[in-house]
Design an enzyme around this catalytic site. Structure first.
Site, PDB file in Angstrom:
ATOM      1  N   CYS A  47     -49.490  -4.133  -9.721  1.00 20.52           N
ATOM      2  CA  CYS A  47     -48.224  -4.683 -10.237  1.00 20.52           C
ATOM      3  C   CYS A  47     -48.634  -5.777 -11.218  1.00 20.52           C
ATOM      4  O   CYS A  47     -48.680  -6.945 -10.881  1.00 20.52           O
ATOM      5  CB  CYS A  47     -47.402  -5.271  -9.099  1.00 20.52           C
ATOM      6  SG  CYS A  47     -46.906  -4.056  -7.867  1.00 20.52           S
ATOM      7  N   ALA A  48     -48.959  -5.391 -12.445  1.00 26.10           N
ATOM      8  CA  ALA A  48     -49.854  -6.214 -13.258  1.00 26.10           C
ATOM      9  C   ALA A  48     -49.196  -7.175 -14.246  1.00 26.10           C
ATOM     10  O   ALA A  48     -49.803  -8.164 -14.638  1.00 26.10           O
ATOM     11  CB  ALA A  48     -50.805  -5.308 -14.021  1.00 26.10           C
ATOM     12  N   CYS A  79     -46.377 -15.274  -4.544  1.00 21.75           N
ATOM     13  CA  CYS A  79     -46.041 -16.682  -4.778  1.00 21.75           C
ATOM     14  C   CYS A  79     -44.843 -17.023  -3.903  1.00 21.75           C
ATOM     15  O   CYS A  79     -43.902 -17.676  -4.337  1.00 21.75           O
ATOM     16  CB  CYS A  79     -45.815 -16.978  -6.255  1.00 21.75           C
ATOM     17  SG  CYS A  79     -44.517 -16.018  -7.022  1.00 21.75           S
ATOM     18  N   ASP A  98     -50.349  -7.689  -6.366  1.00 20.59           N
ATOM     19  CA  ASP A  98     -49.575  -8.934  -6.506  1.00 20.59           C
ATOM     20  C   ASP A  98     -48.112  -8.518  -6.735  1.00 20.59           C
ATOM     21  O   ASP A  98     -47.595  -8.658  -7.836  1.00 20.59           O
ATOM     22  CB  ASP A  98     -50.153  -9.703  -7.713  1.00 20.59           C
ATOM     23  CG  ASP A  98     -49.529 -11.064  -7.940  1.00 20.59           C
ATOM     24  OD1 ASP A  98     -49.287 -11.795  -6.961  1.00 20.59           O
ATOM     25  OD2 ASP A  98     -49.282 -11.403  -9.114  1.00 20.59           O
TER      26      ASP A  98
HETATM   27  N1  SAM Z   1     -49.921  -9.989 -11.416  1.00 17.77           N
HETATM   28  C1  SAM Z   1     -49.045 -10.477 -12.462  1.00 17.77           C
HETATM   29  C2  SAM Z   1     -49.721 -11.608 -13.197  1.00 17.77           C
HETATM   30  O1  SAM Z   1     -50.601 -12.257 -12.649  1.00 17.77           O
HETATM   31  O2  SAM Z   1     -49.383 -11.854 -14.359  1.00 17.77           O
HETATM   32  C3  SAM Z   1     -47.681 -10.858 -11.905  1.00 17.77           C
HETATM   33  C4  SAM Z   1     -47.004  -9.722 -11.171  1.00 17.77           C
HETATM   34  S1  SAM Z   1     -45.334 -10.038 -10.670  1.00 17.77           S
HETATM   35  C5  SAM Z   1     -45.533 -11.049  -9.282  1.00 17.77           C
HETATM   36  C6  SAM Z   1     -44.852  -8.506  -9.963  1.00 17.77           C
HETATM   37  C7  SAM Z   1     -44.716  -7.350 -10.950  1.00 17.77           C
HETATM   38  O3  SAM Z   1     -44.525  -6.144 -10.198  1.00 17.77           O
HETATM   39  C8  SAM Z   1     -43.512  -7.415 -11.882  1.00 17.77           C
HETATM   40  O4  SAM Z   1     -43.962  -7.417 -13.213  1.00 17.77           O
HETATM   41  C9  SAM Z   1     -42.713  -6.143 -11.582  1.00 17.77           C
HETATM   42  O5  SAM Z   1     -42.168  -5.543 -12.742  1.00 17.77           O
HETATM   43  C10 SAM Z   1     -43.771  -5.252 -10.973  1.00 17.77           C
HETATM   44  N2  SAM Z   1     -43.309  -4.178 -10.081  1.00 17.77           N
HETATM   45  C11 SAM Z   1     -42.288  -4.197  -9.205  1.00 17.77           C
HETATM   46  N3  SAM Z   1     -42.214  -3.031  -8.533  1.00 17.77           N
HETATM   47  C12 SAM Z   1     -43.221  -2.250  -8.980  1.00 17.77           C
HETATM   48  C13 SAM Z   1     -43.682  -0.930  -8.674  1.00 17.77           C
HETATM   49  N4  SAM Z   1     -43.067  -0.175  -7.753  1.00 17.77           N
HETATM   50  N5  SAM Z   1     -44.751  -0.446  -9.348  1.00 17.77           N
HETATM   51  C14 SAM Z   1     -45.389  -1.210 -10.276  1.00 17.77           C
HETATM   52  N6  SAM Z   1     -44.996  -2.461 -10.612  1.00 17.77           N
HETATM   53  C15 SAM Z   1     -43.930  -2.976  -9.961  1.00 17.77           C
END
Ligand code: SAM
Length: 304
Positions: A109-110, A234, A180
């Site tokens: 989840c990048a 977080c 994450d």
């Molecule tokens: N790791 C990132 C960073 O350090 O910049 C922050 C990630 S943020 C906490 C969580 C991310 O998960 C969001 O961008 C969201 O769009 C994504 N997300 C949510 N559900 C998801 C899924 N089923 N598959 C992939 N990404 C997902």
């Protein structure tokens, strides 16, 4: 004794992007730019700085620490991708996963990609970094960020991680995963509000996030060559942190927790002291949680 700072009183952290420069060069540049370098911090209290003083962090070697109101958004070093503006706690997951150069990694989840760029720096851009995100806009922001940071080993996909097939031969050498996932964000000091919203709604939201987080974790553990996975949020809620990890370990007996940084001042809540927590009060960061899971080297019950 450390005081409990509000969000705008937390130190400002700057991660040096070793794909483009070195800590030494950034320190020299900033000294010429009117900042005063105090060397490496030796205690947490040292991180409470004033004016244009700065330090090297005591836990993370590529991290520099500044006084709360320092703003680098318009600074050359930021625009050129030599520094990344990233809270100290959020630097922990990639640092602890520490994938060697040449390895294959998934960042599940990048977006917007701060941890992805840190992983690429640790790997020295060598190997393969598969990064997924469900949100196309956030992924576009991420492309810009990675370009600025000089990251070249990534393969971005606008995809639901839960639908990525662990048995696809593309991922057969993936030994490291950083997970994450979306969380309540309750650790972000700027988002904390004490006016207790509808308690019932809040509980339902947390339960739904926790179930999503557990599904992501279980899915990630199905990649056949996986050795280590780092899980982070977080959030300050046990429900999204220790409880998710404990449920996952129960469902996946082939994995165990790795005890993390003995010198870190804040541990996971019972019964998971191997994990780390972070908070404004104890670590001078936003609220955060990190767990590191590893596959058992020995398959179970092979005693002879
Ligand atoms: N790791 C990132 C960073 O350090 O910049 C922050 C990630 S943020 C906490 C969580 C991310 O998960 C969001 O961008 C969201 O769009 C994504 N997300 C949510 N559900 C998801 C899924 N089923 N598959 C992939 N990404 C997902």
């Amino acid at each position: 004794s450390v005081k409990h700072p509000a969000g705008d009183q937390l130190p400002r952290y700057v991660r040096v992007n070793t794909l483009k420069t070195t800590v030494e060069d950034v320190v020299d540049y900033l000294k010429r730019d009117g900042f005063s370098y105090l060397g490496k911090a030796s205690r947490l209290e040292d991180l409470s700085l004033k004016d244009r003083y700065f330090l090297s962090d005591l836990h993370l070697p590529e991290l520099l620490v500044f006084s709360p109101k320092t703003d680098f958004h318009d600074h050359f070093l930021y625009k050129a991708g030599h520094i990344v503006l990233q809270d100290k706690a959020s630097c922990l997951p990639a640092h602890l996963l520490s994938p060697p150069p040449g390895s294959h990694i998934i960042d599940a989840c990048a977006a917007p990609g701060n941890k992805t760029s840190q992983l690429a720096a640790i790997m020295k851009n060598k190997g393969r970094l598969f990064a997924f995100d469900l949100d196309g806009k956030r992924l576009a922001t991420m492309s810009t960020l990675l370009l600025r940071a000089g990251v070249t080993c990534q393969q971005l996909a606008n995809q639901d991680f839960l639908k990525v097939d662990p048995d696809n031969p593309q991922y057969k050498d993936v030994e490291y995963i950083l997970l994450d996932p979306s969380c309540s964000g309750s650790g972000m000091v700027c988002l904390q509000d004490n006016t207790s919203a509808d308690q019932e709604k809040e509980q339902a939201r947390l339960a739904s996030l926790a179930s999503f987080q557990l599904r992501c974790l279980n899915h990630a553990l199905r990649f056949p060559s996986l050795k280590r996975l780092v899980y982070s949020t977080c959030s300050i809620h046990k429900q999204e942190n220790e409880e998710v990890v404990a449920a996952c370990l129960q469902q996946n007996p082939g994995f165990r927790l790795v005890p993390l940084l003995a010198e870190w001042p804040e541990r996971g809540l019972e019964p998971l002291p191997q994990c780390l927590r972070a908070s404004t009060a104890k670590t001078l960061t936003h609220g955060f949680f990190v767990a590191l899971l590893e596959k058992h080297s020995e398959p179970g019950n092979t005693k002879q």
